[in-house]
Design an enzyme around this catalytic site. Structure first.
Site, PDB file in Angstrom:
ATOM      1  N   GLY A  78       0.802  -1.294   0.011  1.00  0.00           N
ATOM      2  CA  GLY A  78       0.026   0.186  -0.012  1.00  0.00           C
ATOM      3  C   GLY A  78       0.842   1.391   0.001  1.00  0.00           C
ATOM      4  O   GLY A  78       0.624   2.184  -0.890  1.00  0.00           O
ATOM      5  N   ASN A 126      -2.499 -11.163  -1.269  1.00  0.00           N
ATOM      6  CA  ASN A 126      -2.523 -12.586  -1.568  1.00  0.00           C
ATOM      7  C   ASN A 126      -3.598 -13.314  -1.273  1.00  0.00           C
ATOM      8  O   ASN A 126      -4.272 -13.179  -0.280  1.00  0.00           O
ATOM      9  CB  ASN A 126      -1.013 -13.048  -0.466  1.00  0.00           C
ATOM     10  N   ASN A 177       4.695 -21.187   0.387  1.00  0.00           N
ATOM     11  CA  ASN A 177       4.276 -20.510   1.721  1.00  0.00           C
ATOM     12  C   ASN A 177       4.394 -21.499   2.834  1.00  0.00           C
ATOM     13  O   ASN A 177       5.074 -21.165   3.772  1.00  0.00           O
ATOM     14  CB  ASN A 177       3.101 -19.574   1.578  1.00  0.00           C
ATOM     15  N   LYS A 198      -1.377 -17.671  -9.196  1.00  0.00           N
ATOM     16  CA  LYS A 198      -0.769 -17.214  -8.152  1.00  0.00           C
ATOM     17  C   LYS A 198      -1.047 -17.914  -6.722  1.00  0.00           C
ATOM     18  O   LYS A 198       0.010 -18.406  -6.003  1.00  0.00           O
ATOM     19  CB  LYS A 198      -1.011 -15.642  -7.786  1.00  0.00           C
TER      20      LYS A 198
HETATM   21  O1  PAF Z   1       3.880 -14.880  -0.512  1.00  0.00           O
HETATM   22  C1  PAF Z   1       5.156 -14.544  -1.020  1.00  0.00           C
HETATM   23  O2  PAF Z   1       6.113 -14.771  -0.215  1.00  0.00           O
HETATM   24  C2  PAF Z   1       5.209 -14.771  -2.571  1.00  0.00           C
HETATM   25  O3  PAF Z   1       4.392 -14.672  -3.323  1.00  0.00           O
HETATM   26  C3  PAF Z   1       6.233 -15.944  -2.966  1.00  0.00           C
HETATM   27  C4  PAF Z   1       5.835 -16.205  -4.567  1.00  0.00           C
HETATM   28  C5  PAF Z   1       5.964 -17.311  -2.461  1.00  0.00           C
HETATM   29  C6  PAF Z   1       7.744 -15.448  -2.771  1.00  0.00           C
HETATM   30  O4  PAF Z   1       8.386 -15.221  -1.551  1.00  0.00           O
END
Ligand code: PAF
Length: 294
Positions: A12, A94, A184, A176
């Site tokens: 942001g 995300n 993650n 994504k």
């Molecule tokens: O959330 C994250 O950290 C990123 O989207 C990724 C691609 C996993 C890179 O660290």
């Protein structure tokens, strides 16, 4: 344009500074009530932004919602009545599933989603660092949003290029999400950098995750080949090998993670499609346990 940015985290704040530098009238909206917020960016003198003013919200042509997925509903609901007719709402975070419950209430507004690969952080001197040059893909979440592509994309691209339009933003968001499901949770569980996932044991597990994800995506009407997803996950692991993923950072700082909107969203859709996803289920439970121990 009059632009209000909701959420003054790294992404942001990054957009706030670039849009300000591009000549827009940018204001901020945060969790506190401070009437102004100063942001330090790169080598520039600190930039002073008007903050938390209802009048700014009333005048906004564009509101960028840059809070974490789990904060979206709580942050936006009180603001919706203050948006002027035609104000565009652009989400960027995300994960998936956070905006769905708000779409009916935003039906009079153009609604967009932007997914970005820019790296940004706020360092220990509160300076915003643009740590990785990335790209941004924007798409529409409703029909009014689709009508705005020719206005919004050049405006954002002028501020922080490259920005492109994708008619199929659901596919881009799922792509994504799939990568985030692979990287993650594992980095948070093993307390490691992304690059450390490139070990044979972990690779076998990532392969199994990819098979499950690809089954769910295909059932949802999206394109996903599990081998291609595995290859893509390896590329991202290599390209971001020195990074700690966002979920790793959240666990380390004892913050709530985005697991419910990443693996959790995949599990919801898997359940709806009656597809078994035991490998993803296990990672989800392990992250929930870590969150509970905080
Ligand atoms: O959330 C994250 O950290 C990123 O989207 C990724 C691609 C996993 C890179 O660290």
């Amino acid at each position: 344009m009059n632009i209000t940015i909701l959420g003054v985290g790294a992404i942001g704040s990054l957009w706030a500074c670039y849009l300000h530098n591009a000549g827009h009238h940018v204001s901020l909206w945060s969790r506190d009530t401070a009437p102004s917020i100063s942001l330090s960016f790169a080598q520039q003198a600190p930039i002073q932004f008007s903050a938390n003013q209802i009048s700014d919200m009333n005048n906004a042509d564009l509101v960028i919602v840059a809070v974490k997925a789990w904060q979206v509903e709580q942050a936006l609901l009180p603001i919706i009545p203050h948006l002027k007719k035609g104000c565009c709402v652009l989400f960027t975070h995300n994960g998936m599933g956070a905006v769905d419950p708000l779409l009916a209430q935003l039906s009079e507004h153009p609604v967009l989603f932007a997914t970005t690969t820019h790296g940004a952080l706020i360092d220990n001197q509160s300076k915003i660092q643009h740590t990785g040059q990335g790209q941004t893909t924007v798409g529409a979440l409703n029909e009014r949003g689709a009508l705005l592509s020719s206005q919004i994309v050049p405006m954002l691209d002028h501020a922080l290029a490259p920005v492109s339009w994708d008619d199929n933003i659901q596919q881009a968001l799922w792509n994504k999400l799939a990568i985030n499901c692979c990287i993650n949770p594992l980095t948070a569980i093993h307390n490691c950098r992304n690059g450390e996932l490139a070990q044979s044991e972990t690779l076998t597990l990532i392969q199994a995750l990819c098979v499950e994800i690809s089954k769910v995506m295909t059932a949802e009407g999206l394109t996903c080949d599990s081998d291609a997803l595995f290859a893509k996950s390896q590329q991202v692991i290599q390209a971001t090998s020195a990074n700690f993923s966002s979920m790793h950072q959240d666990i380390q700082h004892q913050r709530r993670t985005e697991i419910d909107y990443i693996t959790g969203y995949l599990l919801q859709r898997a359940k709806a499609q009656q597809i078994l996803t035991p490998y993803n289920q296990t990672l989800y439970q392990q992250i929930k346990q870590k969150e509970a121990q905080q």
